[in-house]
Scaffold this motif. Sequence first.
Motif, PDB file in Angstrom:
ATOM      1  N   SER A  59      -3.871  67.651  20.154  1.00 20.90           N
ATOM      2  CA  SER A  59      -3.003  66.935  19.229  1.00 20.90           C
ATOM      3  C   SER A  59      -2.847  65.639  19.573  1.00 20.90           C
ATOM      4  CB  SER A  59      -1.727  67.777  19.724  1.00 20.90           C
ATOM      5  OG  SER A  59      -0.521  66.909  19.087  1.00 20.90           O
ATOM      6  N   SER A  60      -2.568  64.770  18.458  1.00 16.44           N
ATOM      7  CA  SER A  60      -2.662  63.318  18.693  1.00 16.44           C
ATOM      8  C   SER A  60      -0.978  62.908  18.466  1.00 16.44           C
ATOM      9  CB  SER A  60      -3.336  62.552  17.381  1.00 16.44           C
ATOM     10  OG  SER A  60      -2.710  63.140  16.148  1.00 16.44           O
ATOM     11  N   HIS A  61      -0.186  63.951  18.347  1.00  8.38           N
ATOM     12  CA  HIS A  61       1.339  63.794  18.556  1.00  8.38           C
ATOM     13  C   HIS A  61       1.699  64.068  19.954  1.00  8.38           C
ATOM     14  CE1 HIS A  61       0.123  63.781  14.354  1.00  8.38           C
ATOM     15  NE2 HIS A  61       1.163  63.141  14.169  1.00  8.38           N
ATOM     16  N   ARG A  62       3.253  64.460  19.961  1.00 10.74           N
ATOM     17  CA  ARG A  62       3.980  64.871  21.160  1.00 10.74           C
ATOM     18  C   ARG A  62       4.196  65.957  21.345  1.00 10.74           C
ATOM     19  NH1 ARG A  62       7.889  61.737  18.481  1.00 10.74           N
ATOM     20  NH2 ARG A  62       7.830  63.395  17.097  1.00 10.74           N
ATOM     21  N   VAL A  63       4.603  66.426  22.372  1.00 13.97           N
ATOM     22  CA  VAL A  63       5.085  67.503  22.868  1.00 13.97           C
ATOM     23  C   VAL A  63       6.673  67.514  22.858  1.00 13.97           C
ATOM     24  CG1 VAL A  63       5.004  69.499  24.940  1.00 13.97           C
ATOM     25  CG2 VAL A  63       3.032  68.182  24.459  1.00 13.97           C
ATOM     26  N   VAL A  64       6.969  68.571  22.129  1.00 15.80           N
ATOM     27  CA  VAL A  64       8.485  68.847  22.145  1.00 15.80           C
ATOM     28  C   VAL A  64       8.977  70.066  22.839  1.00 15.80           C
ATOM     29  CG1 VAL A  64      10.496  68.815  20.650  1.00 15.80           C
ATOM     30  CG2 VAL A  64       8.538  67.613  19.892  1.00 15.80           C
ATOM     31  N   VAL A  65       9.783  69.938  23.860  1.00 17.23           N
ATOM     32  CA  VAL A  65      10.429  70.993  24.759  1.00 17.23           C
ATOM     33  C   VAL A  65      11.658  71.379  24.322  1.00 17.23           C
ATOM     34  CG1 VAL A  65      10.587  71.857  26.970  1.00 17.23           C
ATOM     35  CG2 VAL A  65       8.956  70.018  26.623  1.00 17.23           C
ATOM     36  N   MET A  66      11.933  72.641  23.904  1.00 16.86           N
ATOM     37  CA  MET A  66      13.254  73.311  23.658  1.00 16.86           C
ATOM     38  C   MET A  66      13.486  74.461  24.673  1.00 16.86           C
ATOM     39  SD  MET A  66      12.827  73.273  19.526  1.00 16.86           S
ATOM     40  CE  MET A  66      12.619  71.911  18.526  1.00 16.86           C
ATOM     41  N   GLY A  67      14.976  74.642  24.874  1.00 15.30           N
ATOM     42  CA  GLY A  67      15.377  75.598  25.486  1.00 15.30           C
ATOM     43  C   GLY A  67      16.765  75.620  25.712  1.00 15.30           C
ATOM     44  N   MET A  68      17.501  76.729  25.634  1.00 16.85           N
ATOM     45  CA  MET A  68      18.815  76.837  25.813  1.00 16.85           C
ATOM     46  C   MET A  68      19.319  77.311  27.412  1.00 16.85           C
ATOM     47  SD  MET A  68      20.521  76.064  23.025  1.00 16.85           S
ATOM     48  CE  MET A  68      22.286  76.786  23.548  1.00 16.85           C
ATOM     49  N   GLY A  69      20.669  76.950  27.478  1.00 11.83           N
ATOM     50  CA  GLY A  69      20.898  77.202  28.987  1.00 11.83           C
ATOM     51  C   GLY A  69      20.338  76.727  30.052  1.00 11.83           C
ATOM     52  N   LYS A  70      19.955  77.586  30.852  1.00 15.59           N
ATOM     53  CA  LYS A  70      19.127  77.450  32.150  1.00 15.59           C
ATOM     54  C   LYS A  70      17.926  77.061  31.580  1.00 15.59           C
ATOM     55  CE  LYS A  70      22.477  78.222  34.989  1.00 15.59           C
ATOM     56  NZ  LYS A  70      23.416  78.696  33.773  1.00 15.59           N
ATOM     57  N   GLY A  72      16.978  75.516  29.086  1.00 15.02           N
ATOM     58  CA  GLY A  72      17.134  74.183  28.696  1.00 15.02           C
ATOM     59  C   GLY A  72      17.120  73.056  29.718  1.00 15.02           C
ATOM     60  N   HIS A  73      17.781  73.398  30.733  1.00 14.98           N
ATOM     61  CA  HIS A  73      17.807  72.437  32.142  1.00 14.98           C
ATOM     62  C   HIS A  73      16.410  72.473  32.528  1.00 14.98           C
ATOM     63  CE1 HIS A  73      22.077  72.087  32.146  1.00 14.98           C
ATOM     64  NE2 HIS A  73      21.934  73.388  32.613  1.00 14.98           N
ATOM     65  N   VAL A  74      15.343  73.591  32.519  1.00 14.48           N
ATOM     66  CA  VAL A  74      14.111  73.564  33.099  1.00 14.48           C
ATOM     67  C   VAL A  74      13.268  72.842  31.803  1.00 14.48           C
ATOM     68  CG1 VAL A  74      11.949  75.089  33.253  1.00 14.48           C
ATOM     69  CG2 VAL A  74      14.085  75.829  33.991  1.00 14.48           C
ATOM     70  N   GLY A  75      13.532  72.910  30.718  1.00 11.13           N
ATOM     71  CA  GLY A  75      12.885  72.185  29.725  1.00 11.13           C
ATOM     72  C   GLY A  75      13.050  70.623  29.770  1.00 11.13           C
ATOM     73  N   ARG A  76      13.958  70.139  30.016  1.00  9.37           N
ATOM     74  CA  ARG A  76      14.258  68.865  30.420  1.00  9.37           C
ATOM     75  C   ARG A  76      13.311  68.371  31.319  1.00  9.37           C
ATOM     76  NH1 ARG A  76      18.754  66.704  27.634  1.00  9.37           N
ATOM     77  NH2 ARG A  76      20.171  68.549  26.661  1.00  9.37           N
ATOM     78  N   LYS A  77      13.247  69.106  32.464  1.00  6.27           N
ATOM     79  CA  LYS A  77      12.278  68.731  33.609  1.00  6.27           C
ATOM     80  C   LYS A  77      10.865  68.739  33.309  1.00  6.27           C
ATOM     81  CE  LYS A  77       9.902  69.253  37.496  1.00  6.27           C
ATOM     82  NZ  LYS A  77       8.405  69.697  37.763  1.00  6.27           N
ATOM     83  N   ILE A  78      10.531  69.748  32.355  1.00  8.55           N
ATOM     84  CA  ILE A  78       9.055  69.886  32.137  1.00  8.55           C
ATOM     85  C   ILE A  78       8.479  68.836  30.996  1.00  8.55           C
ATOM     86  CG2 ILE A  78       7.667  71.253  30.541  1.00  8.55           C
ATOM     87  CD1 ILE A  78       8.937  73.807  31.375  1.00  8.55           C
ATOM     88  N   ALA A  79       9.389  68.421  30.279  1.00  5.94           N
ATOM     89  CA  ALA A  79       9.336  67.281  29.379  1.00  5.94           C
ATOM     90  C   ALA A  79       9.290  65.959  30.133  1.00  5.94           C
ATOM     91  CB  ALA A  79      10.509  67.112  28.308  1.00  5.94           C
ATOM     92  N   ALA A  80       9.973  65.728  31.140  1.00  3.38           N
ATOM     93  CA  ALA A  80       9.810  64.634  31.970  1.00  3.38           C
ATOM     94  C   ALA A  80       8.840  64.497  32.774  1.00  3.38           C
ATOM     95  CB  ALA A  80      11.031  64.582  32.977  1.00  3.38           C
ATOM     96  N   THR A  81       8.204  65.856  33.446  1.00  2.00           N
ATOM     97  CA  THR A  81       6.915  65.794  33.869  1.00  2.00           C
ATOM     98  C   THR A  81       5.734  65.436  33.203  1.00  2.00           C
ATOM     99  OG1 THR A  81       7.874  67.398  35.677  1.00  2.00           O
ATOM    100  CG2 THR A  81       5.418  67.102  35.564  1.00  2.00           C
ATOM    101  N   LEU A  82       5.772  66.086  31.950  1.00  5.57           N
ATOM    102  CA  LEU A  82       4.777  65.695  31.181  1.00  5.57           C
ATOM    103  C   LEU A  82       4.465  64.300  30.805  1.00  5.57           C
ATOM    104  CD1 LEU A  82       5.033  68.929  28.797  1.00  5.57           C
ATOM    105  CD2 LEU A  82       3.122  68.365  30.271  1.00  5.57           C
TER     106      LEU A  82
END
Length: 339
Positions: A59-70, A72-82
């Motif tokens: 992909s020449s675009h971005r990675v979008v991470v989604m998640g609800m509740g816990k 979602g908290h994990v998803g924010r960390k994954i997006a930040a690490t990527l």
Amino acid sequence: MRCPILNQTSPLNARSSFEPERALQLARDAVTVEAQALLALRDRLGEAFVQAVQAMLDSSHRVVVMGMGKSGHVGRKIAATLASTGTPAFFVHPGEASHGDLGMVMPGDTVIALSNSGESGEINAILPALRRLGVRLVAVTGKPESTLARHADIVLDSSVAQEACPLNLAPTASTTVQIALGDALAVALLDARGFREEDFAASHPGGALGRKLLMHVRDLMRTGDQVPRVGPEASFSETMREMSRTGLGATAVVEGDRVLGIFTDGDLRRRIEAGEELRTRCAKDLMHPSPKLIRADALAVDAAELMERHRITSVLVVEDDGRLVGALNSNDLMRAKVI
């Protein structure tokens, strides 16, 4: 307005005796359960994981991470690490996506959706919209037969045999597995992209690694009148005045702009301890010849390593032709938090 009173039977009011041994055993059990969940994840990583990595590389675009509740908290960390390891990524809250934030997702993006059950209503509600956008959907779920998994292009199995919670309810082992999967994706991607320490530092300019890998000697060195220097025939008193003037703890001995040597506080102390008569000596007699030098374009961390290796506190900075252009001491490096 009266404050609400907790029911006397509320767990918040319950008083039970604390058993240190039981608490310790529960802690060990929790770690064991999560460790076993991670080992199980390791053993089932396979083609789907490779496909997920390949999808994000293609992909020449971005990675979008989604998640609800816990998730979602994990998803924010994954997006930040990527994002910090070379893969442009950000987090979108699924609930907000239904109310306009879906506009942040572009055709060609890769979406990582995290849901242990695979039945999160907020995520499943936007699955048709994601499909219309033409994104590549990677599901991270503990239920490979779930609604989310059925709509995904790639499914990463994050199932666990049990949660670390003694009630087997609170997301614990499952979120640990999600985090590990995110880290595994980031590690595989950074390696495939040829991501280097310098690249990591570029995205962390305010961190310790950024300072070490991005800051050069020229950024910290003293220049101009702040570089102490005397000629080879300078008297002892002239040499001492020049050392004191800048507070560097040393002075260069130069002929023109060419460095002949250096005289430091340490040299002065050693000569006094040896009982030498210094008042009649000139700079060329006092100096330490062939001093340690460093170039202005060297990394500041290299200057710190040079000082530590030779147990010195100051170093002269020169150009390729040996011309003196600056000076640096350990205090300069400490102020910049290089050491």
